[in-house]
Write an enzyme that holds these catalytic residues in place. Structure first.
Site, PDB file in Angstrom:
ATOM      1  N   ASP A  15       0.815  -1.222   0.000  1.00  0.00           N
ATOM      2  CA  ASP A  15       0.000   0.000   0.000  1.00  0.00           C
ATOM      3  C   ASP A  15       0.845   1.267   0.000  1.00  0.00           C
ATOM      4  OD1 ASP A  15      -2.117  -1.837   0.331  1.00  0.00           O
ATOM      5  OD2 ASP A  15      -1.951  -1.692   2.509  1.00  0.00           O
ATOM      6  N   GLU A 188     -11.202   0.940  -4.095  1.00  0.00           N
ATOM      7  CA  GLU A 188     -10.572   1.408  -2.852  1.00  0.00           C
ATOM      8  C   GLU A 188      -9.318   2.207  -3.193  1.00  0.00           C
ATOM      9  OE1 GLU A 188      -9.145  -1.997  -0.612  1.00  0.00           O
ATOM     10  OE2 GLU A 188      -8.678  -3.078  -2.446  1.00  0.00           O
TER      11      GLU A 188
END
Length: 545
Positions: A15, A188
């Site tokens: 991430d 997302e």
């Protein structure tokens, strides 16, 4: 610089959020249940990176006791504005089932080293929050919103946007759902960029397994409507199973001093030997997709071309990530490698972390015994609260790890040693313990997550240990295979059993896309009697082979 070798942050570093401040580049990555929270690496050339800080290091900022495996700190976002760093992060308290408890916070600091502020609570409506600083100085929080009423496996309700008031230190105004994603679903990981009169919205889709992808959309207005890139996915490996970098997604973009654009993204590198039936049979692998990545989700980088008024594209063409990419127009800035052998005279080396708790003094000390790491045996390996485990990331497919332990267990409830760890139901543990009469033994505990009840196995008969002095413990990992060894004198003794290191991975157990960390190797101590008996570790060696 001519080329960059991917991944740029090997081992569990997912991430990525990237920011440039002058000539300095910083990447923040998720740490999940590992403490301190958020890893931030620094570079000046986008190729060579050094860990510089973990800013969430005290109880006021982060307390993950009770958080589940692969809960905790999800998807940080690091930005720079108004002469400050802004760091947004989620503390995921519940991740399974219809509901999520995902609390989002903001901390700031004048420099990357800090001091980092106490957190400002933002919301709990979803995860993957990011902060967009618009040209007029207003600030906007974006996050995916969790819709527990949706069925069919996709409860991702879109990307929502709300203004953040710096003066009031809270979110203000209406919540707007600005983008609901594509038919690839699971939208997302939002980031917004202002460019050429457009708002470009970068998102991740398809879940974080082998269908992961990066999708971009744009609008003339921050609140939409957004038109999706005609190419749909700017980056994905979902249709390229032969690519070295798999599960590519969750990205962020940075512009260099000379106007070049680079995108960082997560990826994984599945072991070649876990793709075929013979290994499945040998290691009792039961998942439909046998690809396994013990190194977890890593950070890679791709060069972009971004013509004015157009959507960006990978510089090498297509949408599949490259293992080697053209480097930027920057001077090379190499960094010192991490030493293989570590001692504890100067404290805990920076590559090591522990699990969940801000109260490290309950787990270990580097001052109680000069030159040693003392671990206090707390709860069992299955604990989500106080677990005395100190470990570092596995960064190589083939490596050796060793430690020297000084421990005198009184009984079988006190045990300590060397562990290859993913989570509470995925580990291989070489432990010094004792029998009921107090005679020292060497025991292997293995929980490979493939058995129906995730039970702990003892694959070899306990080995008596003569005397009471230190014992050297070692493990050797070669892809999907792990072996343990030990020594009480000069010569190493092999335990004669091969364990499945591929089980220490995201994909083992309940499948890819449901586990989010990576393999660690380190030192641990347990005392299930509650007496907190200790073990001393004199050194630790990690060496790529």
């Amino acid at each position: 610089m001519t080329e960059i070798q991917n991944p740029i942050l090997p081992g569990f570093n997912p991430d990525p959020s990237i920011v440039r401040v002058g000539d300095d580049y910083y990447i923040a990555t998720s740490t999940f249940e590992w403490y301190p929270g958020v890893q931030i690496h620094h570079s000046r050339d986008l190729a060579n990176w050094r860990l510089v800080t973990r800013p969430l290091h005290r109880a006021a900022q982060l307390d993950m006791r009770g958080d589940p495996d692969s809960g905790g700190v999800w998807a940080p976002c690091l930005t720079w504005a108004d002469d400050r760093f802004w760091l947004i992060y989620t503390d995921m308290k519940r991740r399974d089932g219809a509901w999520k408890d995902s609390h989002n916070y903001l901390v700031t600091a004048p420099t990357i080293e800090g001091p980092w502020s106490d957190p400002v609570y933002l919301n709990s409506s979803g995860f993957d929050p990011s902060l967009f600083h618009d040209e007029d100085g207003r600030k906007w929080l974006l996050n995916m919103i969790w819709d527990h009423n949706r069925t069919g496996g996709d409860r991702f309700g879109g990307i929502v946007c709300q203004e953040y008031s710096v003066a009031d230190q809270k979110l203000v105004g209406p919540v707007r759902n600005i983008y609901r994603g594509t038919d690839h679903k699971l939208t997302e990981g939002p980031h917004v960029y202002r460019r050429d009169g457009w708002y470009y919205l970068l998102t991740a889709e398809g879940g974080t397994g082998y269908e992961h992808a990066v999708t971009m959309a744009r609008s003339r207005d921050l609140f939409g409507p957004y038109e999706t890139d005609p190419a749909k996915h700017i980056l994905t490996s979902k249709d390229a199973p032969e690519a070295e970098l798999q599960r590519a997604g969750h990205a962020d973009i940075v512009e260099t001093q000379s106007g070049e654009h680079y995108m960082v993204h997560l990826c994984s590198r599945p072991l070649a030997e876990t793709r075929g039936k013979p290994v499945q049979e040998r290691y009792h692998i039961h998942t439909d997709d046998s690809r396994r990545s013990p190194l977890g989700r890593e950070t890679a980088i791709q060069k972009l071309v971004w013509p004015e008024g157009e959507f960006p594209r990978l510089a090498h063409g297509g949408c599949v990530p490259a293992s080697r990419v053209e480097g930027p127009d920057l001077a090379e800035h190499p960094v010192e490698p991490i030493p293989a052998l570590r001692s504890f005279e100067d404290g805990l080396p920076p590559e090591f972390q522990w699990l969940r708790t801000p109260h490290a003094e309950r787990l270990f000390s580097v001052t109680e015994r000069t030159g040693a790491l003392r671990l206090y045996g707390r709860e069992s390996p299955g604990s989500q609260f106080e677990h005395a485990l100190v470990a570092r990331r596995q960064e190589h497919v083939v490596f050796a790890a060793e430690t020297e332990i000084d421990v005198s267990p009184d009984d079988y409830q006190h045990f300590a040693g060397l562990i290859a760890w993913y989570g509470r139901f995925k580990f291989h543990y070489l432990a010094v313990t004792a029998d009921e009469e107090g005679n020292r033994l060497l025991t292997v505990y293995s929980c490979a997550a493939d058995w129906p009840d995730a039970r702990v196995e003892i694959p070899v008969a306990p080995i008596p240990l003569e005397g009471s002095g230190p014992v050297r413990l070692g493990c050797d990992v070669d892809g999907a295979r792990l072996t343990f060894r030990y020594a009480t004198g000069d010569d190493w003794q092999d335990l004669g059993v091969t364990l499945d290191q591929s089980a220490i991975s995201d994909e083992a157990g309940n499948g890819p896309g449901n586990n989010f960390t990576g393999a660690f190797v380190g030192m641990c101590a347990h005392d299930t009697s509650g007496r907190g008996r200790h073990a001393d570790f004199l050194n630790f060696r990690y060496e790529a082979k």
